[in-house]
Write an enzyme that holds these catalytic residues in place. Structure first.
Site, PDB file in Angstrom:
ATOM      1  N   ARG A  52       0.846  -1.194   0.000  1.00 31.21           N
ATOM      2  CA  ARG A  52       0.000   0.000   0.000  1.00 31.21           C
ATOM      3  C   ARG A  52       0.880   1.241   0.000  1.00 31.21           C
ATOM      4  NH1 ARG A  52       0.222  -2.173   4.976  1.00 31.21           N
ATOM      5  NH2 ARG A  52       0.648  -0.833   6.782  1.00 31.21           N
TER       6      ARG A  52
ATOM      7  N   THR B 192       8.078  -5.576  10.365  1.00 25.45           N
ATOM      8  CA  THR B 192       7.449  -6.628   9.567  1.00 25.45           C
ATOM      9  C   THR B 192       7.327  -6.262   8.099  1.00 25.45           C
ATOM     10  OG1 THR B 192       5.271  -5.725  10.125  1.00 25.45           O
ATOM     11  CG2 THR B 192       6.139  -7.477  11.549  1.00 25.45           C
TER      12      THR B 192
ATOM     13  N   GLY C 178     -23.711 -13.194  27.529  1.00 22.74           N
ATOM     14  CA  GLY C 178     -25.022 -12.723  27.966  1.00 22.74           C
ATOM     15  C   GLY C 178     -25.906 -12.358  26.793  1.00 22.74           C
TER      16      GLY C 178
ATOM     17  N   GLY D  58     -28.410  -9.457  25.380  1.00 23.00           N
ATOM     18  CA  GLY D  58     -28.842  -8.080  25.514  1.00 23.00           C
ATOM     19  C   GLY D  58     -30.271  -7.920  25.063  1.00 23.00           C
TER      20      GLY D  58
ATOM     21  N   PHE E 254     -31.376  -6.952  22.188  1.00 23.46           N
ATOM     22  CA  PHE E 254     -31.652  -7.356  20.812  1.00 23.46           C
ATOM     23  C   PHE E 254     -30.648  -8.353  20.240  1.00 23.46           C
ATOM     24  CE2 PHE E 254     -32.905  -2.704  20.978  1.00 23.46           C
ATOM     25  CZ  PHE E 254     -34.212  -2.972  21.324  1.00 23.46           C
ATOM     26  N   GLY E 255     -29.816  -8.955  21.066  1.00 21.74           N
ATOM     27  CA  GLY E 255     -28.851  -9.902  20.515  1.00 21.74           C
ATOM     28  C   GLY E 255     -28.025 -10.568  21.599  1.00 21.74           C
TER      29      GLY E 255
ATOM     30  N   VAL F 225     -24.377 -12.065  23.122  1.00 21.25           N
ATOM     31  CA  VAL F 225     -22.976 -11.657  23.077  1.00 21.25           C
ATOM     32  C   VAL F 225     -22.103 -12.805  23.571  1.00 21.25           C
ATOM     33  CG1 VAL F 225     -21.277  -9.954  23.835  1.00 21.25           C
ATOM     34  CG2 VAL F 225     -23.664  -9.275  23.522  1.00 21.25           C
TER      35      VAL F 225
ATOM     36  N   ASP G  57     -29.441   5.766  27.439  1.00 17.25           N
ATOM     37  CA  ASP G  57     -29.578   4.676  28.405  1.00 17.25           C
ATOM     38  C   ASP G  57     -28.359   4.627  29.320  1.00 17.25           C
ATOM     39  OD1 ASP G  57     -31.051   2.676  29.584  1.00 17.25           O
ATOM     40  OD2 ASP G  57     -30.316   1.090  28.277  1.00 17.25           O
TER      41      ASP G  57
END
Length: 517
Positions: A124, A145, A200, A202, A204-205, A207, A316
Site C-alpha cells: 500500500r 514486519t 449474555g 442483551g 436485541f442480541g 454476546v 440509556d
C-alpha cells in the site's frame, strides 16, 4: 498564492519579537478574510508567546491529534511528546524502515508518499498524516514486519522510543495504546474467530467471548430472521453499527468491524474483562465516598463530552451500561438505543429510574437527557439509592416520581454541600435550567483539585481495581465460533392470522438492512 482556507501571518507565532509580515499580501481578485489579533489567538490557544518557537509545538500537537494512536491523550502528554519530536527528510528511493530490522522509531508523514513493501512486493501507499512504526514505540525488541520506501521527497516527524518511554512511563496508558493497535486489524473474518464462552443476552442480541489466537473480542450476534419478525428493530441495529464505527474514546468500548453470514449480522468489539459498575455498587458496603464519586462521574463526564461533540444521545446511561476494566477505569457500552440528535426527538425510550422527565412528557428532547441520567448515577454512587422511585414497585410509580417529586437528599451535611449542589445542577426538571456544559461542570467546586488530565491518561489511582484474570489459556480453544450458532426457530404461531397491515413503525422497513453489515 494563497487560496480559500489558507492561513496568512502564522510566521508571527514562530518569531513573536519580529511582528512584521515578510511579504506583501494583495487581494486578487476580491476576497473575504477573517482576521484575529495574534494576542487574542495566543490567549484562546493558551500559548506563551515568550517561549521559543511555540508555534512549532502547537503544530506538532495538532499533527499528533490527527493520528489515530495519540489523538485521545491529554493536552499535557501531547505537549510533552511534541517537545521531543524531530524532523527527518528522505529522498526518493530511501529506506525509511527496513523489513527484518529492529525498530525504535515512530514516523508521522508530514509531506510526500511512502510505499510499504513486504518480501519485496508493494502492499500500500501511505500519505500525509499517516504513520508507521507504531509497534516500535510500545514493544521491546520489535522487528519491522515490512519496509517503508520514500516514493518521492518525504518529510517525517520522528519520535524515538527512548524519549517516548520517559514520557509515557505509566503502564496503563501504554496498555491502552497497545489495544488501539490491535483494533486496527480489520481484516478479521468469521472463520478467524474461535468460541470461548457465552457472555449474555442483551435487548436485541446475544454476546459471546471469542478470540483470533492473538486478541480477545466480544461479538454480538443478531438474527436476521428475528428482525424480519420484529421489523421495527432493523433501524436500531443499523443505527448502532453506524454510531459505534465512528466512536474512538478511551472510556468507550471500541467497535472493530461488522460481519455477517446467511443467518446473522455481527458486531465485533473490544472485550472488557471484568464487571459492570452496577455489580460493583451493589456489593460495596461504604457510601459517601467523595473521591470515588469524582473518579466515576469525572470519567462519565469525559464520555458525555465526547458524545455531545458528535451530537450523540446515548439515552440509556446507567451503571449496568458502564464496565470497570481490569485497571479500574470505566468503559461505556451498549449503544443499542443511541441516536444522533442535531435537533429534537420524541421517542419515549430508556430505563425507568434513569429516564429524564422531558422524555416522559413526549414534547421532544435533545442531548440534555443524558445529563439527567448522569445526575441519577451520581446520586446512586454517592448515596446508594435512587432519588426518584426508590421504593416504587410499579414502573408507572417511578415515572410519577420522576415527573412530580422534588429532589430530596438523604443528608444535608455541610461537608456534602458541593456534591449536592452538583447533583442539583444535573437533576433540574426544567431543561433550560439544567447545566449540560461539560467545561462548566468540570470547574465546579465539587471537582476542585481533581486532575482530569491524569484521569484521561490513566494516571489516577482508581477507587476499585478488580483482580486481573489471565485469559491467555483460552487461546487453546479451537471451536469455530460459527459452529456454535444455531438459527432460531420460527416462533410465529401457525394458527394465528397475519395482520393485513403492519404497524406504522414498520411501514418503512428495509428488507435489505443487513447488507450494511
Amino acid at each position: 498564492m494563497a487560496e480559500k482556507g489558507k492561513i496568512l501571518g502564522e510566521e508571527i507565532f514562530q518569531d513573536y519579537n519580529n511582528k512584521n509580515i515578510s511579504d506583501d499580501m494583495i487581494a486578487y481578485p476580491d476576497c473575504i478574510t477573517l482576521e484575529a489579533s495574534i494576542d487574542d489567538l495566543a490567549k484562546v490557544m493558551k500559548i506563551d508567546l515568550n517561549k521559543e518557537k511555540p508555534y512549532n509545538i502547537l503544530r506538532y500537537i495538532n499533527k499528533l491529534k490527527k493520528s489515530y494512536l495519540f489523538k485521545n491523550l491529554s493536552e499535557n502528554t501531547l505537549e510533552s511528546i511534541a517537545k521531543n519530536i524531530k524532523k527527518e527528510k528522505f529522498n526518493k528511493g530511501d529506506y525509511i524502515i527496513k523489513e527484518g530490522t529492529y525498530g525504535n522509531t515512530f514516523y508521522l508523514i508530514s509531506k510526500g508518499k511512502v510505499t510499504i513493501t513486504k518480501d519485496g512486493k508493494p502492499l500500500r501507499v501511505l500519505e500525509q498524516g499517516e504513520c508507521l512504526g507504531e509497534k516500535s514505540l510500545l514493544s521491546n525488541d520489535s522487528l519491522r514486519t515490512a519496509s517503508a520506501i520514500a516514493e518521492e521527497k518525504v518529510i517525517c516527524y520522528v519520535i524515538y522510543k527512548k524519549e517516548f518511554d520517559m514520557i509515557l512511563c505509566d503502564s496503563n496508558t501504554r496498555e491502552y495504546l497497545l489495544r488501539k493497535l490491535a483494533f486496527q486489524n480489520t481484516d478479521i473474518q468469521l472463520s478467524d474467530l474461535f468460541y470461548i464462552k457465552f457472555l449474555g443476552k442483551g435487548k436485541f442480541g446475544s454476546v459471546s467471548l471469542v478470540h483470533n489466537k492473538q486478541n480477545f473480542y466480544a461479538i454480538k450476534a443478531i438474527s436476521i430472521k428475528m428482525v424480519e419478525r420484529e421489523k421495527m428493530l432493523w433501524k436500531y441495529f443499523v443505527n448502532e453499527r453506524s454510531i459505534m464505527l465512528g466512536l474512538d474514546h478511551p472510556f468507550i468500548v471500541k467497535m472493530v468491524k461488522s460481519l455477517r453470514n446467511q443467518n446473522y449480522c455481527f458486531i465485533l468489539m473490544e472485550f472488557v474483562n471484568e464487571l459492570n459498575l452496577d455489580d460493583h455498587l451493589s456489593k460495596k458496603r461504604t457510601r459517601n465516598n467523595i473521591y470515588e464519586t469524582q473518579f466515576y462521574i469525572g470519567s462519565m463526564l469525559l464520555m458525555l463530552d465526547y458524545l455531545q461533540k458528535k451530537h450523540i444521545a446515548h439515552r440509556d446511561i446507567k451503571p449496568s451500561n458502564i464496565m470497570i476494566d481490569p485497571n479500574g477505569y470505566l468503559k461505556m457500552i451498549d449503544f443499542g438505543i443511541a441516536k444522533v440528535l442535531k435537533d429534537y426527538t420524541s421517542t419515549i425510550i430508556g430505563t425507568p429510574h434513569y429516564i429524564a422527565p422531558e422524555i416522559l412528557q413526549g414534547k421532544g428532547y435533545s442531548l440534555s437527557c443524558d445529563f439527567w441520567s448522569l445526575g441519577i448515577c451520581m446520586f446512586e454512587i454517592f448515596y446508594g439509592i435512587y432519588p426518584f422511585g426508590n421504593y416504587a414497585n410499579e414502573v408507572i410509580d417511578i415515572y410519577k416520581d420522576v415527573l412530580k417529586k422534588n429532589l430530596v437528599f438523604p443528608s444535608e451535611n455541610s461537608k456534602f454541600v458541593n456534591i449536592n449542589n452538583f447533583i442539583k445542577d444535573l437533576l433540574t426538571k426544567k431543561v433550560n435550567e439544567r447545566l449540560c456544559n461539560v467545561s462548566k461542570l468540570k470547574h465546579k467546586q465539587f471537582f476542585e483539585g481533581f486532575d482530569f488530565n491524569k484521569l484521561n491518561d490513566f494516571q489516577l489511582t482508581p477507587p476499585y481495581k478488580p483482580v486481573k484474570t489471565d485469559l491467555t489459556n483460552f487461546f487453546k480453544e479451537t471451536t469455530p465460533y460459527e459452529s456454535i450458532l444455531k438459527e432460531e426457530k420460527e416462533s410465529t404461531p401457525q394458527n394465528k392470522k397475519k395482520k393485513k397491515n403492519d404497524d406504522n413503525e414498520n411501514d418503512d422497513y428495509n428488507p435489505n438492512w443487513f447488507e450494511e453489515f
